[in-house]
Structures are given as C-alpha cells and as structure tokens.
Design an enzyme around this catalytic site. Structure first.
Site, short mmCIF file in Angstrom:
data_model
loop_
_atom_site.label_atom_id
_atom_site.label_comp_id
_atom_site.label_asym_id
_atom_site.label_seq_id
_atom_site.Cartn_x
_atom_site.Cartn_y
_atom_site.Cartn_z
N ASP A 1 47.31 55.44 38.25
CA ASP A 1 46.35 54.15 38.06
C ASP A 1 44.91 55.18 38.40
O ASP A 1 44.63 55.52 39.28
CB ASP A 1 46.57 53.27 39.07
CG ASP A 1 45.78 52.13 38.63
OD1 ASP A 1 44.39 52.17 38.28
OD2 ASP A 1 46.03 50.78 38.81
N THR B 1 43.80 55.41 23.37
CA THR B 1 45.21 55.43 22.84
C THR B 1 45.94 53.98 23.36
O THR B 1 47.12 54.01 23.16
CB THR B 1 46.11 56.65 23.44
OG1 THR B 1 46.23 56.47 25.00
CG2 THR B 1 45.60 57.85 23.04
N GLY B 2 45.10 53.29 23.75
CA GLY B 2 45.53 51.57 24.21
C GLY B 2 44.88 50.88 22.92
O GLY B 2 45.32 51.04 21.81
N ASP C 1 38.82 49.57 30.98
CA ASP C 1 37.78 48.93 31.07
C ASP C 1 37.49 47.51 31.88
O ASP C 1 36.46 47.28 31.84
CB ASP C 1 37.12 49.18 29.68
CG ASP C 1 35.70 48.68 29.42
OD1 ASP C 1 34.97 49.13 30.48
OD2 ASP C 1 35.12 48.36 28.44
N GLY D 1 42.17 46.54 29.35
CA GLY D 1 43.05 47.92 29.74
C GLY D 1 41.83 48.57 31.22
O GLY D 1 41.66 48.19 31.84
N1 AR6 Z 1 44.84 53.83 34.86
C1 AR6 Z 1 45.19 54.59 34.03
N2 AR6 Z 1 45.53 54.34 32.71
C2 AR6 Z 1 45.40 53.18 32.28
C3 AR6 Z 1 45.05 52.08 33.14
C4 AR6 Z 1 44.81 52.41 34.47
N3 AR6 Z 1 44.63 51.33 35.54
N4 AR6 Z 1 45.17 50.75 32.40
C5 AR6 Z 1 45.64 51.14 31.29
N5 AR6 Z 1 45.80 52.58 31.02
P1 AR6 Z 1 42.66 51.38 26.79
P2 AR6 Z 1 41.06 52.58 24.77
C6 AR6 Z 1 46.01 53.51 29.79
O1 AR6 Z 1 43.09 50.13 25.94
O2 AR6 Z 1 42.24 52.75 23.86
C7 AR6 Z 1 38.95 48.25 26.37
O3 AR6 Z 1 38.81 46.78 25.96
C8 AR6 Z 1 46.59 52.45 28.59
O4 AR6 Z 1 47.94 52.62 28.70
O5 AR6 Z 1 42.20 50.98 28.48
O6 AR6 Z 1 40.13 53.76 24.73
C9 AR6 Z 1 37.41 48.45 25.96
O7 AR6 Z 1 36.42 47.60 26.37
C10 AR6 Z 1 46.14 53.64 27.36
O8 AR6 Z 1 47.14 54.81 27.62
O9 AR6 Z 1 41.42 52.26 26.26
C11 AR6 Z 1 37.41 49.00 24.52
O10 AR6 Z 1 37.14 47.99 23.66
C12 AR6 Z 1 44.92 54.58 27.99
O11 AR6 Z 1 44.73 53.96 29.36
C13 AR6 Z 1 38.80 49.47 24.37
O12 AR6 Z 1 39.83 48.69 25.24
C14 AR6 Z 1 43.81 53.68 27.15
O13 AR6 Z 1 44.06 52.50 26.94
C15 AR6 Z 1 39.19 51.09 24.53
O14 AR6 Z 1 40.34 51.33 24.14
#
Ligand code: AR6
Length: 183
Positions: A18, A130-131, A42, A40
């Site tokens: 995390d 990638t989320g 953010d 996620g």
């Molecule tokens: N620690 C590490 N990795 C994480 C955690 C954590 N606590 N939580 C999720 N992940 P995302 P994006 C992983 O969606 O694709 C937001 O709403 C997750 O499994 O956080 O860049 C923002 O405001 C995935 O593999 O970011 C934007 O609108 C990775 O982190 C949008 O999402 C990224 O997932 C950004 O989307």
C-alpha cells in the site's frame, strides 16, 4: 522473476503493498487534473494524509490552473509517514491511439524531475493509470520501467525508485516487464 534493477549505484525495486505506508521521501499520487481527490490511490492518500494535502492542491490550481496529463506538482505529506506527495496525472486509456504511452512516460518523468529538483533520494510510485484510467498493465509496466531507468542514469539526487504494486497480478506484470528490461 527479478524484483530489482541496479543502474550504477541507483536502484529500481518492486514490492507489493500500500503506497500509504511505504518508507520513502515522497510517494506519488495517481491524481486527476482537478487535483480535488478521487478514488483509488487519489482517495486513499488524502484520507490518510488529512486535509492539508487537498488544501495545498487547491491553492496550486487557484494559482496555476488544472494539472495537465503528463505533468506533476508537489505538496507536503500531511499525516502520512512521508514528507512529500508528488501528484501526477496519467493518461486515460483511449485504445492506444492518443499518445497514451508518451503521456504516461511524461507522468513518471515529470514526477522524477520534481523529486530531483527537491533533492529527494527515495520516491515510491503506484502503477499510474492502470486502475480507473484503464491503461492495460502489460503495456504500462514497460513504459514506466524504461522511463525510470533512463531517468536514474542521469539523476542528481534520486537514488531509489520503488514501485509499490497493490495486487499480485500487477506485481507479476511489473516483475515480468523488469525481466525483459534486464535481458
Ligand atoms: N497503494 C498502491 N496502489 C494502489 C492503492 C494503494 N493504496 N490503491 C489502488 N492502487 P487508480 P489511475 C492501485 O485508479 O488509473 C482516481 O479517481 C490500483 O490497483 O488509483 O491513474 C483519480 O482521481 C491500480 O493498479 O489510478 C483519477 O480520476 C493503480 O493503483 C483516476 O482515479 C492505479 O489505480 C486515476 O486513475
């Protein structure tokens, strides 16, 4: 599968975990252009770090406008165990025909430039885009790793870049990509 790559006296490491609890000088937030928080990473970072992080983001947007995809800015870490959070905006995946790879590479590169500018040694990234943004992990991992490797070869202060991968599948995807980078 490898979990680290040495570049001279610098290193890229992969770990499962995390991003909020990692040891580093800065962690990177996968933000959106509004810098108002989201889901996620953010959502998790401002929840753990307290109000000051989004207050600093709001001040930035008031002064400079929204943060375009591929760019990065820095706030303090609030209640997090790190001193700083670097906020970057990755690309939304639109099928691969909208320069997503270039924007993703820029998000890593600009974050690392900010870290080097503030002379930070250890920086931890989640898997940007990638989320919620839907970038295929298999395609994102080599872009991330190649960009970080190139940057580290020239970095002044940054010596250790951690990729902190939340789930096993993402971890394995990055480990695979690292093996191919090593070869
Ligand atoms: N620690 C590490 N990795 C994480 C955690 C954590 N606590 N939580 C999720 N992940 P995302 P994006 C992983 O969606 O694709 C937001 O709403 C997750 O499994 O956080 O860049 C923002 O405001 C995935 O593999 O970011 C934007 O609108 C990775 O982190 C949008 O999402 C990224 O997932 C950004 O989307």
């Amino acid at each position: 599968m490898a979990n680290e790559l040495r570049i001279g006296d610098k290193v890229i490491t992969l770990e499962r975990g995390d991003i909020r609890t990692v040891e580093a000088d800065a962690i990177v937030n996968a933000a959106n252009s509004s810098l108002m928080g989201g889901g996620g990473v953010d959502g998790a970072i401002p929840r753990a770090g307290g109000d000051t992080i989004l207050e600093e983001c709001k001040k930035y947007v008031d002064e400079h406008g929204r943060l375009d995809p591929g760019r990065a800015m820095l706030t303090h870490g609030g209640d997090l165990p790190v001193e700083f959070v670097i906020h970057t905006v990755g690309p939304k995946w639109l099928g691969g025909m909208a320069d997503e790879a270039q924007t993703l590479s820029s998000a890593y590169l600009e974050s690392l430039r900010v870290a080097d500018h503030f002379c930070l040694e250890t920086v931890a990234f989640p898997s940007i885009s990638t989320g919620a943004f839907g970038y295929p992990k298999e395609q994102a991992a080599p872009v991330a790793l190649e960009t970080i490797r190139k940057f580290l070869a020239e970095a002044e202060c940054v010596r250790h870049v951690k990729l902190v991968l939340y789930d096993m599948r993402t971890y394995e995807t990055y480990a695979n990509a690292l093996d191919h980078l090593v070869m």
